[in-house]
Write a protein that holds these residues in place. Structure first.
Motif, PDB file in Angstrom:
ATOM      1  N   GLY A 132       0.815  -1.212   0.000  1.00 44.36           N
ATOM      2  CA  GLY A 132       0.000   0.000   0.000  1.00 44.36           C
ATOM      3  C   GLY A 132       0.844   1.256   0.000  1.00 44.36           C
ATOM      4  N   ALA A 133       1.906   1.252   0.827  1.00 45.48           N
ATOM      5  CA  ALA A 133       2.808   2.409   0.864  1.00 45.48           C
ATOM      6  C   ALA A 133       3.507   2.590  -0.468  1.00 45.48           C
ATOM      7  CB  ALA A 133       3.828   2.234   1.984  1.00 45.48           C
ATOM      8  N   GLY A 134       3.934   1.487  -1.069  1.00 41.33           N
ATOM      9  CA  GLY A 134       4.597   1.576  -2.363  1.00 41.33           C
ATOM     10  C   GLY A 134       3.700   2.137  -3.438  1.00 41.33           C
ATOM     11  N   TYR A 135       2.431   1.748  -3.406  1.00 46.10           N
ATOM     12  CA  TYR A 135       1.513   2.250  -4.426  1.00 46.10           C
ATOM     13  C   TYR A 135       1.237   3.735  -4.230  1.00 46.10           C
ATOM     14  CZ  TYR A 135      -2.021   1.949  -8.027  1.00 46.10           C
ATOM     15  OH  TYR A 135      -2.724   2.122  -9.194  1.00 46.10           O
ATOM     16  N   LEU A 136       1.120   4.164  -2.974  1.00 45.21           N
ATOM     17  CA  LEU A 136       0.948   5.588  -2.720  1.00 45.21           C
ATOM     18  C   LEU A 136       2.178   6.371  -3.183  1.00 45.21           C
ATOM     19  CD1 LEU A 136      -0.706   5.522   0.826  1.00 45.21           C
ATOM     20  CD2 LEU A 136      -1.781   6.250  -1.309  1.00 45.21           C
ATOM     21  N   GLY A 137       3.366   5.793  -2.949  1.00 44.84           N
ATOM     22  CA  GLY A 137       4.579   6.444  -3.434  1.00 44.84           C
ATOM     23  C   GLY A 137       4.594   6.556  -4.946  1.00 44.84           C
ATOM     24  N   TYR A 138       4.141   5.494  -5.620  1.00 39.42           N
ATOM     25  CA  TYR A 138       4.057   5.518  -7.081  1.00 39.42           C
ATOM     26  C   TYR A 138       3.097   6.609  -7.546  1.00 39.42           C
ATOM     27  CZ  TYR A 138       1.965   4.180 -11.545  1.00 39.42           C
ATOM     28  OH  TYR A 138       1.437   4.199 -12.816  1.00 39.42           O
ATOM     29  N   LEU A 139       1.946   6.712  -6.883  1.00 35.36           N
ATOM     30  CA  LEU A 139       0.987   7.760  -7.249  1.00 35.36           C
ATOM     31  C   LEU A 139       1.592   9.143  -7.028  1.00 35.36           C
ATOM     32  CD1 LEU A 139      -2.373   6.379  -5.753  1.00 35.36           C
ATOM     33  CD2 LEU A 139      -1.677   6.421  -8.161  1.00 35.36           C
ATOM     34  N   GLY A 140       2.365   9.298  -5.941  1.00 36.08           N
ATOM     35  CA  GLY A 140       2.981  10.591  -5.671  1.00 36.08           C
ATOM     36  C   GLY A 140       3.974  10.992  -6.748  1.00 36.08           C
ATOM     37  N   VAL A 141       4.848  10.060  -7.139  1.00 33.66           N
ATOM     38  CA  VAL A 141       5.831  10.357  -8.179  1.00 33.66           C
ATOM     39  C   VAL A 141       5.133  10.639  -9.506  1.00 33.66           C
ATOM     40  CG1 VAL A 141       7.742   9.395  -9.519  1.00 33.66           C
ATOM     41  CG2 VAL A 141       7.651   9.041  -7.051  1.00 33.66           C
ATOM     42  N   ARG A 142       4.129   9.839  -9.841  1.00 33.56           N
ATOM     43  CA  ARG A 142       3.403  10.036 -11.098  1.00 33.56           C
ATOM     44  C   ARG A 142       2.722  11.405 -11.135  1.00 33.56           C
ATOM     45  NH1 ARG A 142      -1.313   5.939 -12.319  1.00 33.56           N
ATOM     46  NH2 ARG A 142      -2.580   7.599 -11.396  1.00 33.56           N
ATOM     47  N   THR A 143       2.200  11.829  -9.977  1.00 35.95           N
ATOM     48  CA  THR A 143       1.539  13.129  -9.915  1.00 35.95           C
ATOM     49  C   THR A 143       2.549  14.261 -10.075  1.00 35.95           C
ATOM     50  OG1 THR A 143      -0.181  12.236  -8.464  1.00 35.95           O
ATOM     51  CG2 THR A 143       0.091  14.628  -8.494  1.00 35.95           C
ATOM     52  N   VAL A 187      -0.470  17.635  -4.118  1.00 29.68           N
ATOM     53  CA  VAL A 187      -1.066  16.297  -4.131  1.00 29.68           C
ATOM     54  C   VAL A 187       0.021  15.222  -4.079  1.00 29.68           C
ATOM     55  CG1 VAL A 187      -2.416  14.663  -5.512  1.00 29.68           C
ATOM     56  CG2 VAL A 187      -3.168  17.034  -5.307  1.00 29.68           C
ATOM     57  N   GLY A 188       1.048  15.388  -4.913  1.00 33.44           N
ATOM     58  CA  GLY A 188       2.145  14.423  -4.905  1.00 33.44           C
ATOM     59  C   GLY A 188       2.822  14.358  -3.554  1.00 33.44           C
ATOM     60  N   GLY A 189       3.003  15.517  -2.922  1.00 31.25           N
ATOM     61  CA  GLY A 189       3.614  15.544  -1.597  1.00 31.25           C
ATOM     62  C   GLY A 189       2.783  14.820  -0.554  1.00 31.25           C
ATOM     63  N   VAL A 190       1.462  14.956  -0.651  1.00 31.69           N
ATOM     64  CA  VAL A 190       0.573  14.262   0.291  1.00 31.69           C
ATOM     65  C   VAL A 190       0.697  12.757   0.132  1.00 31.69           C
ATOM     66  CG1 VAL A 190      -1.840  13.806   0.865  1.00 31.69           C
ATOM     67  CG2 VAL A 190      -1.060  16.152   0.543  1.00 31.69           C
ATOM     68  N   TYR A 191       0.693  12.280  -1.113  1.00 27.90           N
ATOM     69  CA  TYR A 191       0.839  10.843  -1.354  1.00 27.90           C
ATOM     70  C   TYR A 191       2.159  10.321  -0.794  1.00 27.90           C
ATOM     71  CZ  TYR A 191      -3.114  10.919  -4.643  1.00 27.90           C
ATOM     72  OH  TYR A 191      -4.347  11.030  -5.211  1.00 27.90           O
ATOM     73  N   LEU A 192       3.244  11.039  -1.071  1.00 25.51           N
ATOM     74  CA  LEU A 192       4.558  10.608  -0.595  1.00 25.51           C
ATOM     75  C   LEU A 192       4.625  10.653   0.936  1.00 25.51           C
ATOM     76  CD1 LEU A 192       6.903  12.328  -3.203  1.00 25.51           C
ATOM     77  CD2 LEU A 192       6.275   9.913  -3.075  1.00 25.51           C
ATOM     78  N   GLY A 193       3.962  11.653   1.527  1.00 27.67           N
ATOM     79  CA  GLY A 193       3.930  11.734   2.977  1.00 27.67           C
ATOM     80  C   GLY A 193       3.210  10.556   3.609  1.00 27.67           C
ATOM     81  N   LEU A 194       2.070  10.164   3.015  1.00 26.60           N
ATOM     82  CA  LEU A 194       1.327   9.006   3.514  1.00 26.60           C
ATOM     83  C   LEU A 194       2.164   7.729   3.387  1.00 26.60           C
ATOM     84  CD1 LEU A 194      -2.272   9.644   2.124  1.00 26.60           C
ATOM     85  CD2 LEU A 194      -1.574   9.643   4.518  1.00 26.60           C
TER      86      LEU A 194
END
Length: 206
Positions: free
Chosen positions: A77-88, A193-200
């Motif tokens: 789950g953390a990895g996928y959120l990180g992926y979403l953050g980088v993509r954003t 938005v990307g920062g929020v994903y990476l933070g989570l």
């Protein structure tokens, strides 16, 4: 009635407390507009339906009964959120928009799929259905009645969560007009938005 009231209170707390599901819906709606937000809410609750069916069928315990499996779920789950953050962060302003600024159908399908995965990989939701749901089912019932009761409670949770998630989507859309009306605003919103994903994602490893 008391049991149902307690279940509704626990369900409301799970949905209202900020987490990956809520953040995804609000940020997606703020970045891509109301339609994307509503689609993301439907995707999140599709994931909830899967959680309900797994809990009713007893399959979800395979995750919590094996610490390594649960840890793998958390990191996935953390990895996928990180992926979403980088993509954003790498996304070009307006790149996903279709005619008249509306998200293209392919983009909406990706939004839906991302929302399903964000929910399915959310350990908090898994624990809710395994730790809390059985507490509101009377003991001593035959297996069939126990599953039926759990399924009913799962549907109640799903309806409540969907109503709240749709509200979050509309809230995110209202923020979009204030924050992302210009290319510069869209870029700043993407950074946020990307920062929020990476933070989570980082919270898992903290």
């Amino acid at each position: 009635m008391t049991s149902l009231a307690g279940f509704l209170a626990a369900s409301l707390a799970l949905v209202a407390v900020p987490g990956p599901n809520l953040v995804y819906i609000v940020t997606r709606s703020a970045q891509d507009g109301r339609r994307a937000g509503l689609v993301s809410a439907l995707g999140v609750e599709t994931g909830t339906l899967v959680h309900v069916l797994l809990a009713v069928g007893g399959l979800a315990t395979l995750v919590t009964d094996h610490p390594l499996a649960f840890t793998a779920l958390r990191y996935a789950g953390a990895g996928y959120l990180g992926y979403l953050g980088v993509r954003t962060l790498l996304r070009r302003p307006g790149a996903a928009a279709g005619a008249e600024g509306a998200p293209a159908p392919r983009r909406l399908l990706r939004v839906y799929g991302d929302a399903v995965l964000v929910n399915l990989l959310n350990p908090k939701v898994v624990l809710f259905f395994l730790a809390f749901l059985p507490q509101f089912v009377p003991t001593g019932l035959p297996a069939g009645q126990t599953r039926a009761r759990m399924l009913l409670l799962g549907v109640v949770f799903l309806a409540l969560a969907l109503a709240l998630d749709l509200g979050y989507a509309l809230l995110g859309a209202a923020l979009a007009g204030r924050l992302g009306g210009t290319p510069r605003g869209q870029r700043r919103l993407s950074y946020a938005v990307g920062g929020v994903y990476l933070g989570l994602a980082a919270l898992v490893f903290a």
